[in-house]
Write an enzyme that holds these catalytic residues in place. Sequence first.
Site, PDB file in Angstrom:
ATOM      1  N   LYS A 174       0.828  -1.205   0.000  1.00  0.00           N
ATOM      2  CA  LYS A 174       0.000   0.000   0.000  1.00  0.00           C
ATOM      3  C   LYS A 174       0.864   1.258   0.000  1.00  0.00           C
ATOM      4  CE  LYS A 174      -3.908  -2.153   2.403  1.00  0.00           C
ATOM      5  NZ  LYS A 174      -4.726  -2.163   3.636  1.00  0.00           N
ATOM      6  N   GLY A 206      -0.910   0.939   6.812  1.00  0.00           N
ATOM      7  CA  GLY A 206      -1.138  -0.148   7.755  1.00  0.00           C
ATOM      8  C   GLY A 206      -2.117  -1.162   7.206  1.00  0.00           C
ATOM      9  N   ASP A 207      -2.025  -2.373   7.730  1.00  0.00           N
ATOM     10  CA  ASP A 207      -2.984  -3.410   7.363  1.00  0.00           C
ATOM     11  C   ASP A 207      -3.144  -4.355   8.549  1.00  0.00           C
ATOM     12  OD1 ASP A 207      -4.434  -4.571   4.773  1.00  0.00           O
ATOM     13  OD2 ASP A 207      -3.750  -6.237   6.013  1.00  0.00           O
ATOM     14  N   SER A 208      -4.367  -4.796   8.792  1.00  0.00           N
ATOM     15  CA  SER A 208      -4.649  -5.640   9.949  1.00  0.00           C
ATOM     16  C   SER A 208      -5.378  -6.913   9.548  1.00  0.00           C
ATOM     17  CB  SER A 208      -5.508  -4.876  10.971  1.00  0.00           C
ATOM     18  OG  SER A 208      -4.860  -3.715  11.433  1.00  0.00           O
TER      19      SER A 208
END
Length: 227
Positions: free
Chosen positions: A55, A82-84
């Site tokens: 990203k 960010g990624d979760s």
Amino acid sequence: MIPVVLASQSPARRQILTAAGIDPQIIVSEVDERAIEAGFTGSVGDLTTALSEAKARAVIDRIRRCPPPELTGNGTVVVIAGDSLLEHAGQAIGKPGTAERTRAVWSEIAGQWTQLHTGHTVAVLTDADDRDASTETSAAGLSAIRSRRSTTSVLIGSPSPEELEAYIATEEPFQVAGALTIDGYGGAFVDRLDGDHLTVLGLSLPVVRELVTDMGLFWPDLWSPKG
């Protein structure tokens, strides 16, 4: 003040930065997450880091191709991505998207300990006048990029069937990792956290500050002027 770009459309991530004194410009990456997930062979935690970096790099490319007027003329720009993902029994649980999938997820995780992983990527971009054109990285405007993951253990509660159906009716769980979020209706259905609660919300400020500091920047320089 150093301008900050948040490579995410997540309201929670934006709110976390805003509450910390940072007013980010939002540029959505439009990365094909499913394509990355399909070809990834590492752990669930490592996948979140890979997605956050993808990203960040996508947004960096967009800034290079068509720099927003708000970012021109600044010697330095910071990009945060960010990624979760929620992990249970070794499997990643992302955004369920539908009521049917939400019910299936909750049938697996209710009453169970799970792991919420958030991958963070921070990049520092510099203007042409501040770069050394002798290297490919700096010529591209990318001065530095680093990633780090944080993990928080989450004990999921056990809502009654009627409570779960009422929660599904809000449609909140459809677009959040693990089919719940602690800063909304779903917060009542989380029994315990072991770790940084900001990780569960999608952006750990201590981790982001460490990445920014490691790249030689002063964290308060990212704060927006008051007034």
